[in-house]
Design an enzyme around this catalytic site. Sequence first.
Site, PDB file in Angstrom:
ATOM      1  N   LYS A  31      10.489   7.294 -13.088  1.00 58.97           N
ATOM      2  CA  LYS A  31      10.520   6.885 -11.678  1.00 58.97           C
ATOM      3  C   LYS A  31       9.656   5.654 -11.447  1.00 58.97           C
ATOM      4  O   LYS A  31       9.990   4.797 -10.638  1.00 58.97           O
ATOM      5  CB  LYS A  31      10.131   8.047 -10.768  1.00 58.97           C
ATOM      6  CG  LYS A  31       8.665   8.233 -10.549  1.00 58.97           C
ATOM      7  CD  LYS A  31       8.383   9.265  -9.485  1.00 58.97           C
ATOM      8  CE  LYS A  31       6.899   9.566  -9.406  1.00 58.97           C
ATOM      9  NZ  LYS A  31       6.072   8.439  -8.976  1.00 58.97           N
ATOM     10  N   ASP A  32       8.565   5.521 -12.185  1.00 58.90           N
ATOM     11  CA  ASP A  32       7.709   4.349 -11.969  1.00 58.90           C
ATOM     12  C   ASP A  32       8.386   3.079 -12.471  1.00 58.90           C
ATOM     13  O   ASP A  32       8.318   2.027 -11.832  1.00 58.90           O
ATOM     14  CB  ASP A  32       6.347   4.541 -12.650  1.00 58.90           C
ATOM     15  CG  ASP A  32       5.513   5.627 -11.957  1.00 58.90           C
ATOM     16  OD1 ASP A  32       5.917   6.078 -10.866  1.00 58.90           O
ATOM     17  OD2 ASP A  32       4.468   6.037 -12.506  1.00 58.90           O
ATOM     18  N   SER A  60       7.963  13.076 -15.148  1.00 59.39           N
ATOM     19  CA  SER A  60       8.005  12.782 -13.720  1.00 59.39           C
ATOM     20  C   SER A  60       7.488  11.384 -13.419  1.00 59.39           C
ATOM     21  O   SER A  60       7.625  10.910 -12.304  1.00 59.39           O
ATOM     22  CB  SER A  60       7.145  13.798 -12.970  1.00 59.39           C
ATOM     23  OG  SER A  60       5.796  13.609 -13.329  1.00 59.39           O
ATOM     24  N   CYS A  61       6.895  10.712 -14.403  1.00 60.54           N
ATOM     25  CA  CYS A  61       6.243   9.436 -14.074  1.00 60.54           C
ATOM     26  C   CYS A  61       6.938   8.208 -14.624  1.00 60.54           C
ATOM     27  O   CYS A  61       7.371   7.351 -13.857  1.00 60.54           O
ATOM     28  CB  CYS A  61       4.796   9.472 -14.552  1.00 60.54           C
ATOM     29  SG  CYS A  61       3.818  10.593 -13.551  1.00 60.54           S
ATOM     30  N   PHE A  62       7.036   8.099 -15.953  1.00 58.36           N
ATOM     31  CA  PHE A  62       7.586   6.858 -16.526  1.00 58.36           C
ATOM     32  C   PHE A  62       8.953   6.507 -15.905  1.00 58.36           C
ATOM     33  O   PHE A  62       9.143   5.380 -15.446  1.00 58.36           O
ATOM     34  CB  PHE A  62       7.719   6.938 -18.047  1.00 58.36           C
ATOM     35  CG  PHE A  62       6.424   6.886 -18.815  1.00 58.36           C
ATOM     36  CD1 PHE A  62       5.199   6.785 -18.170  1.00 58.36           C
ATOM     37  CD2 PHE A  62       6.423   6.926 -20.198  1.00 58.36           C
ATOM     38  CE1 PHE A  62       4.012   6.733 -18.881  1.00 58.36           C
ATOM     39  CE2 PHE A  62       5.241   6.872 -20.926  1.00 58.36           C
ATOM     40  CZ  PHE A  62       4.036   6.788 -20.261  1.00 58.36           C
TER      41      PHE A  62
END
Length: 421
Positions: A267-268, A263-265
Amino acid sequence: MNISVIGTGYVGLVTGVCFAKFGNKIICVDIDQDKIDKINNGIPPIYEDGLKELLIENQSLIEATENIKSAIIKSDITFICVGTPSKKTGEIDLTFVLDVAKTIAKIIKEKDGWQLIVVKSTVLPGTTKDTILPIIEKYSQKKVGKDFGLAMNPEFLREGIAVNDFLNPDRIVIGTIDERSKEILKKLYKDFSCPIVETTLSAAEMIKYASNCMLATKISFINEIGNFCKKLEIDAYDVAEGMGLDKRIGRAFLDSGIGWGGSCFPKDLDAISAWSKEKNYDSKIIDSVIYVNDKQPLKLNEILKKHMPSLKGKKIGILGLAFKPDTDDIRESRTIPIIKQLLKEDAIIKVYDPKAMENFRKLFPDIIYCKTADEALESDAILITTKWEEFKKLNYKGKIVIDGRRLLEAKKARIYEGVCW
Ligand code: NAD
């Protein structure tokens, strides 16, 4: 302290439950009634190692509700932990954060006393100071520093080991503009033994993005090296060992495979890439990191095709749906593009994952969900896509295995090939 946590997903729930462990009273707020009921009944809505035990142990200090107004009124500190997903264009979608900021502002307008508002959601550098702060001041008719406090406290936990990461972080970053907010947060974190980085709101935001970009870069870099290694019949893991002993490099995040998800890498990195275009900056490194990652999972399909040129009607067993082991999260899982490609070639897909089957079923309702890993092994070829412990104990003898995650136990297969080794 009395704390309200707005948004009780991976970050919010873990934050609330862990702060309760230190004796703080927590009110978890969410718009999802099912999550609220589960939390109030001692059942975490997500799977995280140790979370259930901690929730039950501290149940008397934790309350979940849909009522944000009463939560803000009854608390002195409010953590904003709602999601900041990507729009289709890759840009960050701030709708949830800005809606919550506006709601909090309207509530504190009517509330006596000083409220500390802490942004824990990941937001682009400048967002708290230039977007969130003006919204809160406008709708509360109050002044930051004088009437309320504002802080940016990014979260670095990893899903799967979120509780352990929250309780034992490498550092805590506290970005503030007013002294009082900083002192309150330092007091809240006083039992943590790691360094505390005191900085500005925007630097705190940038620390989070820069850290994720660096980690994703390391993985894409080693995958590129791994792709060279594969052509030259060099074991990419021998190379990683040799490189990792250099203290300037370090061994962590040098496991080549089918790339990063979660969910992080994704989208970030998408957010910072889109943001840099908006700022007229050409983010070549970050864009290349994304490019390498997009191509990497399909290398597994390419290798499979070497051994099985036509996949039509062939049963392909997939071991692993979660984006990494020890989580039920399938967001941007590398298995997704692999399965899409297999379906295009009319393969019959049999999948198994110890935790992520229900989430995956919502995306792919029409593939075969096996009750056990052994059932998925009964296929014409097996792809290993998530490195679950359980998969190490399977009997691969006689099988064709294409490995995306370096599961050495599978080398006993009749035909075994790794993506970068
Ligand atoms: P999530 O999607 O799991 O949870 C967000 C929660 O917010 C959901 O339960 C949703 O129902 C709730 N919500 C949405 N709008 C709301 C509202 N108006 N009021 C109350 N609740 C509302 O998200 P997450 O993974 O916990 O991520 C939250 C933030 O933390 C994101 O910005 C993310 O980038 C960041 N982050 C995530 C991780 C991670 O590993 N998941 C790690 C570090 C930082």
